[in-house]
Design a protein around this motif. Structure first.
Motif, PDB file in Angstrom:
ATOM      1  N   SER A 151      -4.319  18.160 -44.776  1.00 39.48           N
ATOM      2  CA  SER A 151      -4.303  19.157 -43.701  1.00 39.48           C
ATOM      3  C   SER A 151      -5.063  20.417 -44.115  1.00 39.48           C
ATOM      4  O   SER A 151      -5.696  21.053 -43.283  1.00 39.48           O
ATOM      5  CB  SER A 151      -2.863  19.479 -43.270  1.00 39.48           C
ATOM      6  N   PHE A 154      -9.046  18.954 -44.372  1.00 40.94           N
ATOM      7  CA  PHE A 154      -9.653  18.456 -43.133  1.00 40.94           C
ATOM      8  C   PHE A 154      -9.495  19.428 -41.963  1.00 40.94           C
ATOM      9  O   PHE A 154     -10.332  19.471 -41.074  1.00 40.94           O
ATOM     10  CB  PHE A 154      -9.046  17.108 -42.741  1.00 40.94           C
ATOM     11  N   ALA A 155      -8.378  20.118 -41.917  1.00 42.52           N
ATOM     12  CA  ALA A 155      -8.124  20.972 -40.748  1.00 42.52           C
ATOM     13  C   ALA A 155      -7.769  22.377 -41.190  1.00 42.52           C
ATOM     14  O   ALA A 155      -6.730  22.914 -40.820  1.00 42.52           O
ATOM     15  CB  ALA A 155      -7.009  20.363 -39.903  1.00 42.52           C
ATOM     16  N   ALA A 156      -8.643  22.975 -41.979  1.00 46.25           N
ATOM     17  CA  ALA A 156      -8.403  24.348 -42.422  1.00 46.25           C
ATOM     18  C   ALA A 156      -8.267  25.240 -41.188  1.00 46.25           C
ATOM     19  O   ALA A 156      -9.033  25.123 -40.244  1.00 46.25           O
ATOM     20  CB  ALA A 156      -9.571  24.811 -43.281  1.00 46.25           C
ATOM     21  N   GLY A 157      -7.272  26.091 -41.208  1.00 48.60           N
ATOM     22  CA  GLY A 157      -7.050  26.960 -40.051  1.00 48.60           C
ATOM     23  C   GLY A 157      -5.836  26.557 -39.255  1.00 48.60           C
ATOM     24  O   GLY A 157      -5.319  27.325 -38.447  1.00 48.60           O
ATOM     25  N   LEU A 158      -5.345  25.325 -39.463  1.00 45.65           N
ATOM     26  CA  LEU A 158      -4.107  24.921 -38.797  1.00 45.65           C
ATOM     27  C   LEU A 158      -2.982  25.827 -39.288  1.00 45.65           C
ATOM     28  O   LEU A 158      -2.958  26.185 -40.460  1.00 45.65           O
ATOM     29  CB  LEU A 158      -3.742  23.475 -39.153  1.00 45.65           C
ATOM     30  N   PRO A 159      -2.048  26.183 -38.409  1.00 43.73           N
ATOM     31  CA  PRO A 159      -0.953  27.045 -38.869  1.00 43.73           C
ATOM     32  C   PRO A 159      -0.225  26.407 -40.049  1.00 43.73           C
ATOM     33  O   PRO A 159      -0.005  25.192 -40.064  1.00 43.73           O
ATOM     34  CB  PRO A 159      -0.036  27.122 -37.646  1.00 43.73           C
TER      35      PRO A 159
ATOM     36  N   VAL B 160      -3.816  15.115 -38.381  1.00 44.59           N
ATOM     37  CA  VAL B 160      -4.626  16.109 -39.112  1.00 44.59           C
ATOM     38  C   VAL B 160      -6.116  15.900 -38.814  1.00 44.59           C
ATOM     39  O   VAL B 160      -6.862  16.858 -38.576  1.00 44.59           O
ATOM     40  CB  VAL B 160      -4.338  15.996 -40.629  1.00 44.59           C
ATOM     41  N   ARG B 164      -8.790  18.388 -36.963  1.00 44.42           N
ATOM     42  CA  ARG B 164     -10.098  18.789 -37.481  1.00 44.42           C
ATOM     43  C   ARG B 164     -11.168  18.645 -36.388  1.00 44.42           C
ATOM     44  O   ARG B 164     -11.973  19.540 -36.178  1.00 44.42           O
ATOM     45  CB  ARG B 164     -10.482  17.936 -38.691  1.00 44.42           C
TER      46      ARG B 164
END
Lengths: 201, 443
Positions: A151, A154-159, B160, B164
């Motif tokens: 997380s 791959f999805a930097a910035g997700l809370p 996830v 992205r």
């Protein structure tokens, strides 16, 4: 450097045959994933959440495993189903597969993508290669760290709340698993998964 | 607090508060009162939900109240009282958490909220599966927690990856996992990443739905849990997982992920056929019903995979009909176990699971067949016909055998509340045949 450390920790987790030393490998792997996540933490609230996540993953989870070994005299062997040569082969395979997956178009531009896949494969390998229920619990913890890393990468910035939820889930799942292990010690002190094959799905 | 928040909180709060009451009779009454209050709160919240969520909230609330009522009447016993989580207050508290988690899963406006809800159900029910504390119950609980935790982790990895893709497509990170934002921006997301993400979610939630080849935990867990918990696991938990798959499928359709429906259909057909084949080999009623759950889960998956509006409607209808039929079957078998011999109460739910009239499963299976024919999905159609026949034979053979040994003693010996809960569940399995006429759900 961080990627190399994570690769070594993942390989150690696959190769290790003692629960206590495997727990150390898990802690190193988790600390490495947290080191990768650290630059994304901003502000007081995020820092507090991050500290909670780190405490749960690095302190609470391993403490639960080690307590079971020390206090309830569970056997501290991982109960490997295969010899060192096969485990070494699996470790190399996980590293190679991790790098191959990271070269896919969808991930090729993402830093640390190979580390994510290596951690995921190592956690799965720990469960598949070992017969001890404690090894399986360690695999579950490692999977939580690998997903947390995914997380971040791959999805930097997700809370961070998302990762906190995942961490709670992972630690709770381990707690549930270890509570079952504690009850199962009565029936089989070796905690060998082979003694749990009476139902056959 | 909104009615929905109350509905989600009350099952857990009620169980916790009731546990504090020292006297037995008021404690039992409070458990039922809180359960009814939770269901009533859910009823008040229904108009604010979308049709799919509203249907599942209604089913969860009704079956959960019946399970609480039944459990206060026939309290599951533990073979290992030294294990703390096998106490009666723990039982009701864990079931309360399970109920709250399911409601949270089917009402969450975000993908991660749904995931957290479904994930929490595993943690609460793992203890309930191993509630008896016996060796085989612990084995079943262990398999359940390990396989489902790994499955649900795969689903989270998919979430996830989708986040992205959403963030890269310009969706603000704070709302990257909201259903409406995801649906609105799917066209702008990287197709390869979306495909990997949605397929990971399908495989992850398929583990919870007990679909083949990720089904091995289900017969063990559902057969080793106390009967009312088996009713909730088969009737509700599997249904929640199918709800998650339906939600993910809606995203897959919007993103034109070509592989999604064939994969879902393939594992649905495999589940239907393997489930019914294995039903033929069972001698234990709870294991038979567990394999029947795999069969019906496969049937719903096939209907979802057909993907036409009629098929999607039939999938939801069948999930509802199966929830009531399977709950009543497990509750009836639980009464048989309590009495030490088989009961005639089992007959009606077995007929319902065989897909015969007047039960709603007959109408829903006919609708799925009609949808398959309409879509010219011939492989699915043949599989459904074969699976339904084999499943019916397995159930009929078993029911005839059980009937031969059934006691002629009147049902009056059964605790009244457990009997009432079982009869209400059976009646609901008939009455929900009116579901298509209610007009509450249109795909």
């Amino acid at each position: 450097m961080v990627d190399i450390l994570l690769t070594l920790a993942a390989a150690a987790l696959i190769l290790e045959s003692d629960v206590r030393r495997a727990t150390v490998a898990y802690v190193v792997l988790t600390l490495t994933t947290l080191r990768i996540a650290l630059p994304h933490v901003e502000g007081t609230a995020d820092t507090a959440l991050f500290a909670t996540i780190a405490f749960l993953k690095v302190a609470v989870g391993p403490a639960m495993v080690l307590t079971l070994v020390a206090r309830y005299h569970a056997r501290s062997e991982m109960g490997s189903s295969f010899g060192p040569a096969v485990r070494l082969l699996v470790a190399f395979g996980a590293i190679a597969a991790g790098h191959a997956a990271a070269r896919m178009d969808a991930f090729s531009t993402i830093p640390h993508a190979a580390a994510v896949f290596e951690a995921l494969l190592a956690s799965a390998a720990v469960v598949i290669l070992n017969r001890s229920l404690l090894a399986h619990a360690l695999g579950l913890l490692a999977l939580g760290s690998a997903i947390g890393l995914a997380s971040t990468v791959f999805a930097a910035g997700l809370p961070l709340g998302v990762e906190l939820g995942d961490t709670f889930d992972g630690v709770l799942a381990t707690f549930v698993a270890l509570a079952i292990v504690r009850a199962a010690i009565v029936h089989d002190p070796s905690l060998d998964v082979r003694s749990m094959r009476s139902l056959r799905g | 607090m909104t009615p929905l928040t109350w509905a989600i909180a009350l099952p857990t709060l009620g169980a916790a508060l009731a546990a504090l009451v020292p006297q037995r009779t008021p404690r039992r009454a409070l458990r039922i009162i809180f359960a009814i209050a939770a269901a009533a709160s859910a009823g008040v919240a229904l108009p604010r939900l979308d049709a799919l969520s509203a249907v599942f909230v209604a089913v969860i609330s009704v079956v959960a109240v019946l399970v609480v009522a039944y459990s206060t009447s026939i309290v599951p016993h533990s073979d290992a009282p030294e294990i703390r989580w096998t106490s009666k207050p723990a039982y009701f508290l864990l079931f309360g958490i399970f109920w709250s988690s399911m409601l949270a899963a089917v009402t969450s406006p975000t993908l991660i909220g749904m995931w957290l809800g479904i994930s929490a159900t595993t943690l609460a029910t793992a203890f309930l599966v191993g509630f008896s504390g016996g060796k085989s119950a612990l084995e079943a609980a262990w398999k359940y927690v390990m396989l489902c935790s790994f499955g649900i982790a795969v689903a989270l990895l998919g979430i996830v990856l989708l986040a992205r893709a959403a963030i890269a497509a310009g969706v603000p990170s704070n709302s990257a996992l909201a259903w409406n934002e995801l649906a609105a921006h799917l066209g702008a997301m990287q197709p390869e990443l979306v495909r990997v993400a949605l397929l990971s979610m399908l495989l992850g939630f398929a583990v919870k739905a007990g679909l083949v080849p990720m089904h091995t935990w289900l017969p063990d867990a559902h057969s080793k849990a106390p009967a009312p918990i088996s009713a909730a696991l088969s009737g509700l938990l599997v249904t929640c997982a199918l709800y998650a798959i339906a939600r993910v499928q809606a995203l897959a359709h919007a993103a034109h992920v070509a592989l999604f429906d064939p994969l879902l259909g393939g594992i649905g057909i495999a589940s239907l056929l393997l489930g019914t084949m294995l039903m033929l080999a069972q001698r234990d009623p709870k294991r038979l019903l567990s394999y029947s759950t795999i069969e019906h889960s496969g049937l719903v998956a096939i209907a979802l995979a057909i993907g036409t509006p009629l098929a999607l409607f039939a999938a939801v209808f069948h999930a509802v009909a199966h929830a009531f039929a399977k709950s009543s079957a497990f509750l009836a078998v639980g009464i048989s176990y309590e009495r030490g011999r088989s009961s005639r109460l089992e007959l009606a739910p077995f007929i319902a699971l065989g897909g015969l009239p007047p039960f709603a499963t007959f109408a829903s299976e006919m609708l799925i067949l009609g949808a398959a024919a309409q879509a010219r999905a011939w492989v699915a159609l043949i599989a459904i016909v074969i699976g339904s026949i084999v499943g019916f034979i397995a159930l009929a053979r078993f029911a005839v055998g059980r009937r031969a040994e059934a006691s002629s003693a009147s049902a009056a010996r059964t605790p009244k509340l457990a009997l009432t809960a079982t009869l209400v569940a059976t009646a609901a399995a008939v009455l929900c045949a009116a579901f298509p006429y209610l007009g509450v759900f249109r795909p």
